[in-house]
Design an enzyme around this catalytic site. Sequence first.
Site, PDB file in Angstrom:
ATOM      1  N   HIS A   1       0.795  -1.236   0.000  1.00 17.96           N
ATOM      2  CA  HIS A   1       0.000   0.000   0.000  1.00 17.96           C
ATOM      3  C   HIS A   1       0.816   1.269   0.000  1.00 17.96           C
ATOM      4  O   HIS A   1       0.256   2.357   0.009  1.00 17.96           O
ATOM      5  CB  HIS A   1      -0.939   0.033   1.208  1.00 17.96           C
TER       6      HIS A   1
ATOM      7  N   LYS B   1      -9.087  14.250   3.839  1.00 16.29           N
ATOM      8  CA  LYS B   1      -8.296  13.024   3.913  1.00 16.29           C
ATOM      9  C   LYS B   1      -7.403  13.155   5.134  1.00 16.29           C
ATOM     10  O   LYS B   1      -7.367  14.228   5.756  1.00 16.29           O
ATOM     11  CB  LYS B   1      -7.450  12.855   2.649  1.00 16.29           C
ATOM     12  N   ARG B   2      -6.683  12.080   5.513  1.00 20.21           N
ATOM     13  CA  ARG B   2      -5.740  12.201   6.612  1.00 20.21           C
ATOM     14  C   ARG B   2      -4.786  13.367   6.346  1.00 20.21           C
ATOM     15  O   ARG B   2      -4.426  13.642   5.204  1.00 20.21           O
ATOM     16  CB  ARG B   2      -4.948  10.898   6.773  1.00 20.21           C
TER      17      ARG B   2
ATOM     18  N   LYS C   1       0.545  14.487   1.466  1.00 14.57           N
ATOM     19  CA  LYS C   1      -0.733  14.854   0.834  1.00 14.57           C
ATOM     20  C   LYS C   1      -0.844  16.360   0.608  1.00 14.57           C
ATOM     21  O   LYS C   1      -1.739  16.842  -0.069  1.00 14.57           O
ATOM     22  CB  LYS C   1      -1.904  14.350   1.672  1.00 14.57           C
TER      23      LYS C   1
ATOM     24  N   THR D   1      -8.439   6.838  -2.895  1.00 18.92           N
ATOM     25  CA  THR D   1      -9.765   6.357  -3.269  1.00 18.92           C
ATOM     26  C   THR D   1     -10.792   7.469  -3.162  1.00 18.92           C
ATOM     27  O   THR D   1     -11.851   7.390  -3.791  1.00 18.92           O
ATOM     28  CB  THR D   1     -10.211   5.169  -2.394  1.00 18.92           C
TER      29      THR D   1
ATOM     30  N   LYS E   1     -14.317   8.704  -5.308  1.00 16.27           N
ATOM     31  CA  LYS E   1     -15.638   9.023  -4.743  1.00 16.27           C
ATOM     32  C   LYS E   1     -16.130  10.366  -5.268  1.00 16.27           C
ATOM     33  O   LYS E   1     -17.301  10.515  -5.645  1.00 16.27           O
ATOM     34  CB  LYS E   1     -15.562   9.065  -3.211  1.00 16.27           C
TER      35      LYS E   1
END
Length: 875
Positions: free
Chosen positions: A414, A607-608, A613, A718, A722
Amino acid sequence: MATELKRRSSFIDPSEIGKPAPRQRRHKRSATGYLPEKDAKTGAEVWPRGDATTWKSGMRGGVEADVGEISKNIVHHVQTSLARQAYNIDDAGAYQAVALAARDDLIINWNDTQMCYTQKAPKRAYYLSLEWLMGRTLDNALLNLGLKEKFRSSTDKLGFTLEDLIDQERDAGLGNGGLGRLAACYIDSSASSELPVWGYGLRYHYGIFQQFISPDGSQLEAPDPWLENANAWELPRFDVTYDVRFFGHAERIGNNRAVWSGGQEVMAVAYDVPIPGYETRNTNNIRLWDSKPKRGFDLNSFNAGDYERALEASNSASQITAVLYPNDNHWLGKELRLKQQYFWTAASLADIVRRFKNLDKSFSEFPDYVAIQLNDTHPTLAIPELMRILVDEEEVDWNEAWNITRRTFAYTNHTVLPEALEKWPVPLIQNLLPRHMQIIFDLNLTFLQAVEKVFPKDTERLARMSLIQEGVPQYVRMANLACIGSHTVNGVAELHSQLVQTNILKDFVEFYGRDKFRNVTNGITPRRWLDQCNPRLSALIAGKLGSKAFLKDLFQLEGILKWVDDADFQREWREVKHANKERLANYVRSTLGSDINTDAMFDVQVKRIHEYKRQTMNIFGVIHRYLTLKAMTPAQRKATTARAIFFAGKAAPGYYIAKLCIRLIVNVSKIINEDPDTKEYLTMHFLPDYSVSLAEILIPASDISQHISTAGTEASGTSNMKFCLNGGLLLGTVDGANIEIAEEVGEDNVFFFGHLTPAVEDLRHQHVYHPVPVEERSPALANVLKEIQSGRFGDPSPYEPLLNTIYQNDYYLVSDDFDSYIQANEIIDKEYKSDPVGWVKKSITTSAKMGKFSSDRAIMNYAEEIWNIEKTTLD
Ligand SMILES: *Cc1c(COP(=O)(O)O)cnc(C)c1O
């Protein structure tokens, strides 16, 4: 003296069922912001309808459901399971009763499915995941069962609004982020695709922490005691238990065998969570293990009346499944975490082996009946554990056991982030699991001998491939162990799978050949992430396509392209988006008290919180936008595109820089949202406590969403899928699944920016060895940083370490990508404002082309190409 009146019953007597409710309870706005719509003709309140139109209109255990029966069952549960009076029940109690009534249907289907699996004895797959980010269950269960509208009629008759009851449920937050949500989507797809798949996990008593924001803007964490109220969605199996050993001694007894004894044993108790498929009675299972003291624990202390000592042993056993570790994409070498991993893998394997032994087959056939998928390296101890069971307990020859083991397991990687790769100190494993340490050393020896044969005298290669990282202490490299113990290794998006093969597992590709290494691009379930979270859009699409068959075959969504130029359809599409924006605005008003302009573009990054990110780039971009607006005349501002920017996400409690990022976002928003010059054109909101349920409100409301990781760092993502499925356009880097989304929806329909993966290494090298000041790399960014340091957004001193990450190495290349990010945003502003028709066409096209990203496609890839399992339909 009573200070309160008991709320009058809105729950009617069972004999009253079928008659109209005596008084329709006034609907208060639900916390999810949902509001019913007025029917244009009748003026009646209608909820967006959630049911499938095609599937036998709702079945209960194979028999057509009847609203009266459902109502009776609900009242029955109030009076028996809850032991409460029907005339004195609140929303919380009514929710419990409705959940129990829905569960009855699940259990019947679950039982029939398990019976069918036992009788047909197909090869079965087991998905081992330490995280299951399930969210709520009631709404999803009713939709999958096709019973939502019938339950709505029942609760209406009983005087309750179904949406209020759905809102009573607490999220099952047994995961951190994408990895745990992926497991949840996959188990939904396996049931819906009628594949014999079970999940295994841990029944944490505390899920992901609850996030609060303190007055100074910092994240505060509170425990999440999600099991505080009864959980209707789990079935305890006090008869399914296994004893799991820790510590003790392993004594070799020849033939590669050993006896492991002593130490302490902890009992694993099974809790089953039924997972209904969509429009099928097939109902799969997640088995979660809870840790309990072994029966008769510490008898000596107990006998001697030393209860404190006895309780100590009891507490340490219960501790194992107490709490989920809140780290996302970051490895933490805690002994309790290793205990969790072994406890879970040992109980799961014992259960799988017991089930296999019931078939009365030889162990050589084990891989013909069992496939086990390792969700990341967390369950890698399952590899030496299966070896231990086969060799020590079942007396299978070592080489034969290794053969069986490797034909059984497959491993999903992952992440390629070095800090996220698990490696456990040898002394820690040696102490906790002495037999497993022996097995790992034995495996390593034979493995390195085999490598040496192919690459003689290549000692550096041997050192890289070894299961053991040398040093003091030595470490066990879990990715290497997972790789050699599996027949197949996959990444989760094309780019990521390439990076796995060219970076962290390069040597292994050269040794084993390419065939062992694959890609399975992640997916999301369209049931939850379209039909459930966006009933209006789902209904609009179903109206055009004539049914909800697209929820089972997402490629059918392409059919709506027939209407992409149809002005009425475009208008309806926009109206749905607007209604979803209103819904989010209601939620924000009721939680933060802020008013939001729903005509503004809704720009979402949820998101986290993580440096890779790059929420930092987003907040710096917002400040840049604010400064630009401030420098304009009022007339110039009027010509700009108004934006409402939403952030949400949790930071790991020990992740200092990520927590500072939250603090900066919150404090900057306080200044910006109050500025009378600009607040019409720019507001920013940090929504606390991101969760699956919050995602379900945010995602349908977005015009644009941001997925802006440094190229090569986000394995897949992901939430990008969405958003796009719900017609939100994507602003992103050329990374992870963003690339494949662009391939599907067309590059014209996504907004890409930033450096590409091959450039990243060189830029990082430059930052360290030939640094260029931020002022030269990006004057715009330098100006933003200067404004923060000037105190314009409050005391700047807390942010110094955060700003230094940019000034110093800027490992995630914010300064290198900033200008291109700003440009991409300017293009977005222009298109949104000047070409609304073009925008809505992009939105429709994006949604229409998302077929590939259904988790049904992904789970079918696993079933056909990795597990070799087949559909097993409950007839
Ligand atoms: C989908 C999802 C994620 C994953 O988001 P990414 O942007 O892909 O990291 C995380 N948390 C929740 C609650 C989700 O639903």
